[in-house]
Design an enzyme around this catalytic site. Structure first.
Site, short mmCIF file in Angstrom:
data_model
loop_
_atom_site.label_atom_id
_atom_site.label_comp_id
_atom_site.label_asym_id
_atom_site.label_seq_id
_atom_site.Cartn_x
_atom_site.Cartn_y
_atom_site.Cartn_z
N ASP A 1 31.78 23.88 -6.04
CA ASP A 1 32.98 22.91 -6.70
C ASP A 1 34.43 23.27 -6.95
OD1 ASP A 1 34.76 19.69 -6.55
OD2 ASP A 1 36.01 20.44 -8.27
N HIS B 1 38.93 11.32 -16.09
CA HIS B 1 39.59 12.10 -15.40
C HIS B 1 40.68 11.40 -14.05
CE1 HIS B 1 38.97 16.06 -12.77
NE2 HIS B 1 39.15 15.19 -11.66
N SER C 1 32.96 15.88 -5.99
CA SER C 1 33.63 16.57 -6.88
C SER C 1 34.08 16.09 -8.54
CB SER C 1 35.21 16.72 -6.08
OG SER C 1 36.04 17.66 -7.11
N ARG D 1 38.89 22.28 0.41
CA ARG D 1 39.41 20.26 0.89
C ARG D 1 40.69 20.45 0.70
NH1 ARG D 1 36.89 17.52 -3.45
NH2 ARG D 1 37.83 15.53 -2.35
N LYS E 1 31.37 17.98 -12.16
CA LYS E 1 32.56 18.90 -13.29
C LYS E 1 32.44 17.62 -14.37
CE LYS E 1 36.90 18.75 -11.18
NZ LYS E 1 36.43 18.51 -9.62
N1 URA Z 1 40.02 15.33 -8.56
C1 URA Z 1 39.04 16.26 -8.28
O1 URA Z 1 37.88 17.09 -9.20
N2 URA Z 1 38.35 15.98 -7.21
C2 URA Z 1 38.58 15.20 -6.26
O2 URA Z 1 37.96 15.63 -5.12
C3 URA Z 1 39.98 14.59 -6.06
C4 URA Z 1 40.35 14.90 -8.21
#
Ligand code: URA
Length: 435
Positions: A161, A82, A183, A168, A187
């Site tokens: 999220d 990620h 966040s 956001r 995930k």
């Molecule tokens: N990627 C995400 O999934 N969440 C964030 O807050 C920033 C980048």
């Protein structure tokens, strides 16, 4: 507990308990807390922060808002990647099929564009027919059958999220360590992985501009991973200029196709290989970083990564003829170029402004309900350190016919600094590894 009091306590810089955080998030999902209350909570958190216990409680509340996927019946270690977000950061689209092609299952839950940064889901959806909104059962089937699945948060997996992310995006509450940590890690933990490689961006186009702040974010993410018994490795990589040359959803897919044919920009290839090779190590399919790196290079150059990309795209409903013949994709109605005002060298780029210009062109959202123009974006003809002549093309913008581009072009002109002499040093593309 009252939502009002919880917001007021965070506003007044008090520490929230795990019960309060859990109550607030679950009440939001039951529509007992409104969007304006959650937004006030986000801004209070943005301004006053959270300590590691609160961050951990927020992450748990996000995870508990939905189900956690069990992939124990998929053989091998499941590893994902990620990014904390950047401009032109399209790495996931090349990386996921590449790593899956080399035998490591990649269950990937990604996000949409956030603030000035692009999102993997929006990029994938620019491919006609590509469906990222799949039920958990289908996601599990994809990972079992194809070694990867590419979806977004759903009503079943981290719905907290999904909803909070969209708020956001449009309320200037993105660049904040507690909110990013919860966040991302919610995930990743919900998707049933064993290991995770993080691309933590630093620089003027990252959410954490300062490398020291980026490192703090990396430690926050890693420590949540530890709590949930996941092996997490982070690379700190530069966002002092966009990654690659193309910014915007389809334009980025197009650049990924080049990369998966062994071509494309060198910086995109290097960051992709650096992250993929760490994933092979976490997946226990390589003996050393060198071995992993060489195998990843081969999979990019011999077409195996691209073949896997076609396979998963077809499985997720895409019309893969656009991937096989990208030239047939409909072009943006309007294209304009920005020319250098004087001769010299590209000294620096304000990557945040370039990202915001791309949003204004239609590649991102200004309000949660906005739709994206998949063709909109920017092609950089020059990057930092390149020589330019007065009047030479620096970049090209793509957008709808009706859009007035005067202010956007002005912003882009100001975002790119040309100096007489070449910059003496470029910030390192890969600054360091943290594990
Ligand atoms: N990627 C995400 O999934 N969440 C964030 O807050 C920033 C980048």
């Amino acid at each position: 507990m009252s939502p009002y009091e919880i917001i007021a306590r965070k506003r007044d810089k008090q520490k929230l308990t795990a019960r309060e955080i859990d109550y607030f998030i679950s009440a939001y999902l039951k529509d007992k807390v409104t969007d304006y209350q959650i937004t006030a909570f986000l801004m209070a958190t943005y301004l006053n922060g959270m300590d590691s216990e609160e961050i951990s409680a927020l992450t748990k509340a996000y995870i508990d808002s939905g189900e956690t996927i069990d992939l124990s019946d998929v053989p091998g270690k499941k590893v994902d990647k990620h990014s904390t977000g950047g401009v032109g950061d399209k790495v996931s689209i090349v990386l996921a099929p590449l790593v899956a092609a080399l035998g490591v299952p990649v269950p990937m839950i990604s996000g949409r564009g956030l603030g000035h940064s692009g999102g993997t889901l929006d990029k994938l959806e620019s491919i006609p027919g590509f469906n990222v909104n799949l039920p958990v059962s289908e996601f599990r089937r994809l990972v079992k059958t194809h070694g990867l699945g590419l979806i977004g948060q759903t009503a079943d997996i981290v719905p907290a999220d999904k909803r909070i992310y969209a708020l956001r995006d449009v309320t200037a509450t993105v660049d904040n360590i507690p909110l990013i940590s919860a966040s991302i890690m919610s995930k990743k933990i919900a998707e049933g992985i064993d290991g995770l490689v993080l691309d933590v961006k630093y620089g003027n186009g990252a959410f954490m501009k300062d490398p020291v702040e980026a490192e703090k974010l990396a430690h926050s993410l890693i420590s949540i991973g530890k709590e949930f018994d996941k092996t997490v490795v982070a690379l700190l990589t530069s966002m002092e200029q966009p990654l690659g040359n193309k910014i915007g959803n389809w334009l980025e897919i197009d650049e990924c196709i080049d990369c998966m044919h062994g071509k494309g920009p060198a910086d995109l290839r290097e960051v992709t290989l650096a992250l993929c090779s760490r994933m092979l190590l976490l997946g226990d399919v390589a003996n050393s970083l060198e071995d992993a790196w060489q195998r990843c290079e081969k999979a990019l150059d011999d077409g195996s990564a691209f073949a896997k990309f076609l396979e998963i795209s077809r499985a997720q409903g895409a019309d893969i003829s656009y991937l096989e013949q990208p030239e047939k994709y409909p072009q943006a109605a309007k294209r304009e170029v920005l020319k250098a005002a004087n001769s010299g060298y590209i000294n620096s780029m304000n990557t945040f402004d370039i990202g915001m210009a791309s949003v204004s062109l239609g590649a991102g959202r200004k309000r949660a309900e906005d739709t994206i123009n998949p063709r909109a974006g920017i092609i950089l003809r020059k990057k930092c350190g390149d020589a330019v002549r007065e009047g030479e093309e620096i970049l090209e913008i793509h957008c709808d016919d009706a859009l007035d581009t005067t202010a956007i072009l002005q912003r882009l002109q100001q975002a790119i600094t040309i100096t007489e002499h070449a910059p003496t040093q470029q910030p390192p593309l890969i600054l360091k590894e943290i594990s």
